[in-house]
Design a protein around this motif. Structure first.
Motif, PDB file in Angstrom:
ATOM      1  N   PHE A  31     -65.519  43.475 -11.179  1.00  0.00           N
ATOM      2  CA  PHE A  31     -64.848  42.346 -10.529  1.00  0.00           C
ATOM      3  C   PHE A  31     -64.554  41.232 -11.537  1.00  0.00           C
ATOM      4  N   PHE A  32     -65.554  40.904 -12.372  1.00  0.00           N
ATOM      5  CA  PHE A  32     -65.338  39.863 -13.363  1.00  0.00           C
ATOM      6  C   PHE A  32     -64.374  40.311 -14.460  1.00  0.00           C
ATOM      7  N   PHE A  33     -64.344  41.607 -14.752  1.00  0.00           N
ATOM      8  CA  PHE A  33     -63.336  42.111 -15.685  1.00  0.00           C
ATOM      9  C   PHE A  33     -61.938  41.799 -15.150  1.00  0.00           C
ATOM     10  N   VAL A  34     -61.740  42.093 -13.873  1.00  0.00           N
ATOM     11  CA  VAL A  34     -60.421  41.865 -13.257  1.00  0.00           C
ATOM     12  C   VAL A  34     -60.076  40.377 -13.272  1.00  0.00           C
ATOM     13  N   VAL A  35     -61.065  39.523 -12.945  1.00  0.00           N
ATOM     14  CA  VAL A  35     -60.822  38.081 -12.928  1.00  0.00           C
ATOM     15  C   VAL A  35     -60.451  37.577 -14.318  1.00  0.00           C
ATOM     16  N   ILE A  36     -61.215  37.972 -15.333  1.00  0.00           N
ATOM     17  CA  ILE A  36     -60.979  37.493 -16.702  1.00  0.00           C
ATOM     18  C   ILE A  36     -59.630  37.969 -17.219  1.00  0.00           C
ATOM     19  N   LEU A  37     -59.375  39.270 -17.099  1.00  0.00           N
ATOM     20  CA  LEU A  37     -58.125  39.821 -17.634  1.00  0.00           C
ATOM     21  C   LEU A  37     -56.920  39.359 -16.815  1.00  0.00           C
TER      22      LEU A  37
END
Length: 421
Positions: free
Chosen positions: A238-244
């Motif tokens: 989830f945080f990967f998606v938010v950051i990228l």
């Protein structure tokens, strides 16, 4: 020492797990998955933020565009910087109502030294920081060592330092034209570009993956049951998606006068650096543990040897540093210092902290929550502005949202068994 008080049921479950017993079928799902009440609250706030973004985009058609998201990110930075530091003051059951006025004092002083006195911007910033620390020392000493209520001390500071901001330049606006200084505020060239943005985003993702793996290893090493692997993977993804996704949005924005995309604006990097530094202090140092211990029970903290007064004073000094940084970013962004700078900042910063989960009763909350709180406020302001809602109605709505956030805080803590003052 935990960041928030546990309810009786939650504590019993934790003791059973430490003794090697598996949670029973009657144990709430949140506890069986080892999800803390703070993690759950942050997840709720993230969901609220996502719903707000989608709703405003459906209503306006241009809320989730790269241009609007770029502006929201920059506009949230100043409030977010102050909110991250004021959170530690609130955790200790204190308050600072003067941050907006102090921001104006520092901002006008920095601009006056650059424009009128001809100082180099770096020296002017150092002078502004010194003044902010002196103010924090004065107000923090009165609160921590003399026992004067922080509400009274900082309420007086709110009025006093707004007047000081006026007196520094006799009420005249001080323009700033130094090109290097203006980069701090994210002007035409105040972003790091596409390549550096993607590199930074990928590095953050790599660090997040490493941190998750390290946390699981440490839990296993000390005999604690880690969260289910699928949950940790989903959380990290989830945080990967938010950051990228954030990096992609920033890199998609182009200023009309420039052919190259902007990338992540510098004010956001400054905000991230401040949040990261404060989070490190909170989670990795004895100072952070002492802050939450004082907020949980000041008398007990003093009895176990924590220097309550000194820790409280250091929290005010940390807030003074954050206010100075926010003032520099604000002046750079506006290209000028004016005595109206930071008007209402104290309300927005406190609101961001409360909406993000910082308990006004003290003792619990996270720095990451202040990021979500600042974004919620800015999403709300930007969405209402795009809907062409008048400023009066916007103020009414934002004020009521703050009340709703506090009501939610009270109800949520009662239901999860967290301590209420």
């Amino acid at each position: 020492m935990t960041r928030s008080s546990m309810g009786a049921q939650e504590a019993t479950t934790a003791l059973a797990q430490e003794a090697g017993a598996a949670p029973s079928a009657s144990t709430p799902l949140r506890e069986r998955l080892h999800i803390s009440s703070l993690d759950l609250r942050l997840a709720i706030m993230a969901a609220v933020l996502a719903v707000m973004g989608i709703a405003f985009h459906v209503a306006t058609g241009n809320f989730l565009t790269p241009e609007n998201l770029y502006n929201i990110a920059q506009q949230s930075a100043v409030v977010g910087i102050v909110a991250a530091a004021i959170a530690l003051v609130i955790v200790q059951r204190q308050i600072d109502l003067s941050v907006g006025s102090v921001l104006a004092t520092v901002g006008v002083l920095v601009a006056w030294l650059i424009y009128t006195q001809g100082w180099h911007w770096a020296y002017a910033c150092l002078a502004g920081w010194a003044v902010s620390l002196a103010i924090a020392l004065y107000q923090g000493w009165l609160t921590a060592y003399l026992g004067v209520p922080s509400f009274v001390v900082t309420l007086g500071g709110l009025v006093t330092f707004r007047g000081v901001a006026f007196l520094i330049a006799d009420g005249r606006t001080q323009p700033v034209t130094d090109e290097t200084f203006l980069l701090i505020g994210g002007g035409l060239d105040g972003a790091i570009g596409v390549t550096a943005s993607w590199v930074l985003g990928l590095l953050m993702c790599a660090w997040l993956a490493w941190n998750t793996a390290q946390r699981r290893r440490m839990a296993a090493r000390h005999g604690f049951a880690p969260k289910p692997l699928a949950l940790d993977v989903a959380y990290t993804a989830f945080f990967f998606v938010v950051i990228l996704g954030f990096v992609a949005a920033m890199c998609a924005y182009r200023i009309a006068s420039k052919s190259a995309p902007q990338g992540i604006p510098i004010p956001v990097l400054v905000w991230g650096a401040v949040v990261g530094a404060i989070a490190f202090l909170v989670n990795r140092t004895s100072f952070g543990r002492a802050v939450y211990a004082i907020g949980g029970n000041p008398e007990a903290a003093a009895l176990v040897g924590i220097p309550v007064k000194w820790v409280m004073l250091k929290s005010f000094l940390l807030l003074g540093t954050a206010v100075a940084v926010a003032a520099i970013v604000a002046v750079s962004r506006l290209n000028a210092g004016t005595n109206s700078l930071g008007t209402g900042m104290e309300l927005y910063a406190i609101a961001a902290a409360v909406i993000g989960g910082i308990a006004l009763s003290g003792g619990s909350g996270t720095v990451l929550g202040t990021v979500l709180g600042a974004l919620v406020i800015q999403f709300l302001e930007s969405g209402l502005l795009l809907l062409d809602i008048s400023i009066g109605h916007r103020m009414v709505i934002i004020g009521q949202v703050l009340i709703v956030a506090v009501v939610f805080d009270v109800v949520y803590r009662r239901r999860t068994g967290e301590r209420m003052a």
